[in-house]
Structure formats: structure tokens, C-alpha cells
Scaffold this active site. Structure first.
Site, PDB file in Angstrom:
ATOM      1  N   ASP A 172       0.830  -1.214   0.000  1.00 37.87           N
ATOM      2  CA  ASP A 172       0.000   0.000   0.000  1.00 37.87           C
ATOM      3  C   ASP A 172       0.864   1.264   0.000  1.00 37.87           C
ATOM      4  OD1 ASP A 172      -2.276   1.490   0.006  1.00 37.87           O
ATOM      5  OD2 ASP A 172      -2.826   1.085   2.084  1.00 37.87           O
ATOM      6  N   ARG A 183       0.011   7.552  -2.750  1.00 37.11           N
ATOM      7  CA  ARG A 183       0.465   8.643  -1.866  1.00 37.11           C
ATOM      8  C   ARG A 183       1.901   9.027  -2.161  1.00 37.11           C
ATOM      9  NH1 ARG A 183      -1.835   5.845   3.376  1.00 37.11           N
ATOM     10  NH2 ARG A 183      -2.284   4.297   1.768  1.00 37.11           N
ATOM     11  N   HIS A 187       3.090   3.457  -8.906  1.00 38.81           N
ATOM     12  CA  HIS A 187       3.016   2.020  -9.190  1.00 38.81           C
ATOM     13  C   HIS A 187       4.308   1.525  -9.852  1.00 38.81           C
ATOM     14  CE1 HIS A 187      -0.993   2.048  -7.752  1.00 38.81           C
ATOM     15  NE2 HIS A 187      -1.495   2.730  -8.763  1.00 38.81           N
ATOM     16  N   ASN A 221     -10.110  -3.101  -6.959  1.00 38.24           N
ATOM     17  CA  ASN A 221      -9.285  -2.103  -7.666  1.00 38.24           C
ATOM     18  C   ASN A 221      -9.854  -1.709  -9.037  1.00 38.24           C
ATOM     19  OD1 ASN A 221      -6.069  -3.269  -6.359  1.00 38.24           O
ATOM     20  ND2 ASN A 221      -7.377  -1.591  -5.644  1.00 38.24           N
ATOM     21  N   TRP A 222     -10.857  -2.483  -9.533  1.00 35.27           N
ATOM     22  CA  TRP A 222     -11.512  -2.098 -10.797  1.00 35.27           C
ATOM     23  C   TRP A 222     -12.236  -0.772 -10.664  1.00 35.27           C
ATOM     24  CZ3 TRP A 222      -9.827  -4.793 -14.736  1.00 35.27           C
ATOM     25  CH2 TRP A 222      -9.450  -6.130 -14.559  1.00 35.27           C
ATOM     26  N   ARG A 225      -5.803  -2.459   7.993  1.00 36.07           N
ATOM     27  CA  ARG A 225      -6.973  -3.086   7.359  1.00 36.07           C
ATOM     28  C   ARG A 225      -6.535  -4.363   6.653  1.00 36.07           C
ATOM     29  NH1 ARG A 225      -8.127   2.115   5.804  1.00 36.07           N
ATOM     30  NH2 ARG A 225      -7.010   1.941   3.825  1.00 36.07           N
ATOM     31  N   SER A 245      -8.411  -5.469   3.950  1.00 38.53           N
ATOM     32  CA  SER A 245      -8.749  -5.183   2.548  1.00 38.53           C
ATOM     33  C   SER A 245      -8.962  -6.435   1.699  1.00 38.53           C
ATOM     34  CB  SER A 245      -7.671  -4.297   1.912  1.00 38.53           C
ATOM     35  OG  SER A 245      -7.633  -3.058   2.550  1.00 38.53           O
TER      36      SER A 245
HETATM   37  C1  FPP Z   1      -1.608   0.013  -3.660  1.00 36.52           C
HETATM   38  O1  FPP Z   1      -1.229   1.359  -3.585  1.00 36.52           O
HETATM   39  C2  FPP Z   1      -0.991  -0.625  -4.828  1.00 36.52           C
HETATM   40  C3  FPP Z   1      -1.676  -1.211  -5.855  1.00 36.52           C
HETATM   41  C4  FPP Z   1      -3.139  -1.272  -5.909  1.00 36.52           C
HETATM   42  C5  FPP Z   1      -0.997  -1.773  -7.038  1.00 36.52           C
HETATM   43  C6  FPP Z   1       0.289  -2.468  -6.720  1.00 36.52           C
HETATM   44  C7  FPP Z   1       0.795  -3.175  -7.893  1.00 36.52           C
HETATM   45  C8  FPP Z   1       2.090  -3.217  -8.246  1.00 36.52           C
HETATM   46  C9  FPP Z   1       3.154  -2.497  -7.510  1.00 36.52           C
HETATM   47  C10 FPP Z   1       2.505  -4.091  -9.366  1.00 36.52           C
HETATM   48  C11 FPP Z   1       2.974  -5.387  -8.785  1.00 36.52           C
HETATM   49  C12 FPP Z   1       3.303  -6.341  -9.838  1.00 36.52           C
HETATM   50  C13 FPP Z   1       3.966  -7.508  -9.672  1.00 36.52           C
HETATM   51  C14 FPP Z   1       4.220  -8.341 -10.855  1.00 36.52           C
HETATM   52  C15 FPP Z   1       4.452  -7.946  -8.359  1.00 36.52           C
HETATM   53  P1  FPP Z   1      -2.356   2.492  -3.664  1.00 36.52           P
HETATM   54  O2  FPP Z   1      -2.461   2.937  -5.082  1.00 36.52           O
HETATM   55  O3  FPP Z   1      -3.622   1.972  -3.080  1.00 36.52           O
HETATM   56  O4  FPP Z   1      -1.728   3.610  -2.768  1.00 36.52           O
HETATM   57  P2  FPP Z   1      -2.522   4.791  -2.015  1.00 36.52           P
HETATM   58  O5  FPP Z   1      -3.343   4.130  -0.952  1.00 36.52           O
HETATM   59  O6  FPP Z   1      -1.432   5.639  -1.476  1.00 36.52           O
HETATM   60  O7  FPP Z   1      -3.359   5.474  -3.052  1.00 36.52           O
END
Ligand code: FPP
Length: 233
Positions: free
Chosen positions: A14, A18, A31, A62-63, A181, A183
Site C-alpha cells: 500500500d 500517496r 506504481h 481495484n476495478w 486493514r 482489505s
Molecule cells: C496500492 O497502492 C498498490 C496497488 C493497488 C498496485 C500495486 C501493484 C504493483 C506495484 C505491481 C505489482 C506487480 C507484480 C508483478 C508484483 P495504492 O495505489 O492503493 O496507494 P494509495 O493508498 O497511497 O493510493
């Protein structure tokens, strides 16, 4: 004191969004950095002899994100799997999949199939990619399989119909970005997992942070609903 290293670690990666926002960058950049961290922590786990690691790369929820972000994450996973087979071969890491593969687009599903097949014989470690994964969805799919073959719903039959029935339950679940969480991650399997929350955002999560999680785990006393050994008489 719990001395053993975890056999199976799950990670809720996570904080990518941010990380990017704090730098006035697009969320997608977060990402991109997050993927670098994922590779770093896969290598660290392999070097430390962790047999199973599950990475929560994309949840069934996440969709709800913008099409741009969803497409970017899917593209990132696809590119990673196309480009990194040498890394998995060198480290003898077998890739597995958890989630609903049938509802992913064909271009990503094909690349995942190919990666699973290329790495199928690698035996030093297993990395389970949770993509289009939700704990509730996994339990529902298991229950529906049981109904379709007329088997009773028991703990044992559900266990046997999860996405990866041979993979042991996670001992340790790490979540970054300071969120407390679950999640929808490994809801069934994490019944007795120890949780470790790091305040670091996932792109900033280093080997030393991973080691801090392993040390914290070793200090936990796990009773699985029973009593501590010394209370057992
Ligand atoms: C959560 O951060 C991250 C994700 C939903 C995507 C994570 C996916 C990758 C890093 C790719 C991984 C791929 C492989 C092959 C291992 P967030 O966007 O929810 O962060 P936020 O809560 O700060 O918005």
C-alpha cells in the site's frame, strides 16, 4: 519466544498513490516505483530462504479506479512478466497465481499463463501473484465448486478448493503505508496470521524494513487459540 522464520508471507503493498502525490507525480509513477520495490522484496525473500510470498498486486475492488490507472497496473504486470523471466530463472522462483484469471483480458491472462508455465519447475521459492483477487471471491468460488460437485461445505473441503490448496496458510502479513486493514486479502488463509504494519509507503520499503518485520514476527507468541507452552499443564 517465537524463533522460527515465517514459511509464508503475504504483503499488502500500500501507498504507491500517496508516494506519487507527495512528489506531485501521477499516481501511475507510484506504481512504477512500487514494482521496483516488489522485485527488491522478492529477491530479499529468496535470499532469506522464505519459501512462499504472496503479493497483493490487484484486488477485485481495484476495478473501481480510473481506466487509466487500471490499464497502467495491468500493463506493468504484463511488462514485468515478459521482461523478467531471467530473474525468476536465476533465482529459481516459481510463479503462482491467486484470483480470478478468467475475467482478466486475454493479453494479460496469456502472459500470466506463460509465466506460470515457464517457472513451473523452479523450486527454490514460490511467489504467488494475487491479481483480480479478493478473499471473499476466493471463498465464494470454492463454495460454488463444492456445490457443483455435491460435496459438503467443511473446513477441509474449502481448504482443498482454494486457489492454491497446497500453499500453507500465511504466517505473517505485512501491510505498508500505516493502514490497519485486511482489505479482502487472504481472508480464509490468514485466520491465524500475525500482522505487521509498516509506516513506510510501499515504494520506500527497503530490505531493512522487511528484516524489521521478520524480527517482529520472531518475537510474537503464537497460540493458535490454545495456550502458551508454559501454560499447557
Ligand atoms: C496500492 O497502492 C498498490 C496497488 C493497488 C498496485 C500495486 C501493484 C504493483 C506495484 C505491481 C505489482 C506487480 C507484480 C508483478 C508484483 P495504492 O495505489 O492503493 O496507494 P494509495 O493508498 O497511497 O493510493
Amino acid at each position: 519466544m517465537q524463533k522460527q522464520a515465517p514459511i509464508h508471507i503475504g504483503i499488502i503493498m500500500d501507498g504507491n498513490g500517496r508516494w506519487a502525490c507527495y512528489r506531485n507525480m501521477a499516481r501511475t509513477q507510484g506504481h512504477l516505483e512500487g514494482l521496483k520495490t516488489a522485485k527488491r522484496i522478492v529477491k530479499a525473500s529468496s535470499d532469506r530462504g522464505i519459501p512462499f510470498l504472496t503479493l497483493y498486486a490487484f484486488s477485485t475492488e481495484n476495478w473501481k479506479r480510473t481506466a487509466e490507472e487500471v490499464n497502467f497496473i495491468m500493463g506493468l504486470i504484463r511488462q514485468h512478466l515478459l521482461a523478467q523471466m531471467d530473474f525468476y530463472r536465476e533465482n529459481q522462483i516459481r510463479l503462482r497465481f491467486a484470483g480470478s484469471l478468467s475475467s482478466l483480458s486475454k493479453d494479460i491472462a496469456d502472459v500470466i499463463h506463460e509465466a506460470l508455465s515457464i517457472t513451473a519447475s523452479f523450486s527454490k521459492m514460490q511467489v504467488i501473484l494475487a491479481i483480480n483477487y479478493g478473499g471473499r471471491d476466493e471463498i465464494i468460488r470454492a463454495a460454488n465448486r463444492l456445490i457443483s460437485v455435491g460435496l459438503p461445505i467443511t473446513e477441509e473441503t474449502i481448504n482443498k478448493n482454494l486457489d492454491n490448496p497446497d500453499v500453507p496458510d500465511p504466517d505473517l502479513i505485512i501491510r505498508t503505508a500505516g493502514e490497519y486493514r485486511t482489505s479482502n486479502f487472504l481472508l480464509w488463509e490468514a485466520a491465524y496470521a500475525e500482522y505487521y504494519i509498516s509506516d513506510k509507503l510501499w515504494p520506500d520499503f527497503l530490505e531493512e524494513d522487511f528484516d524489521a518485520a521478520l524480527s517482529a514476527f520472531q518475537k510474537r507468541i503464537r497460540r493458535f487459540g490454545g495456550l502458551k507452552d508454559e501454560q499447557n499443564h
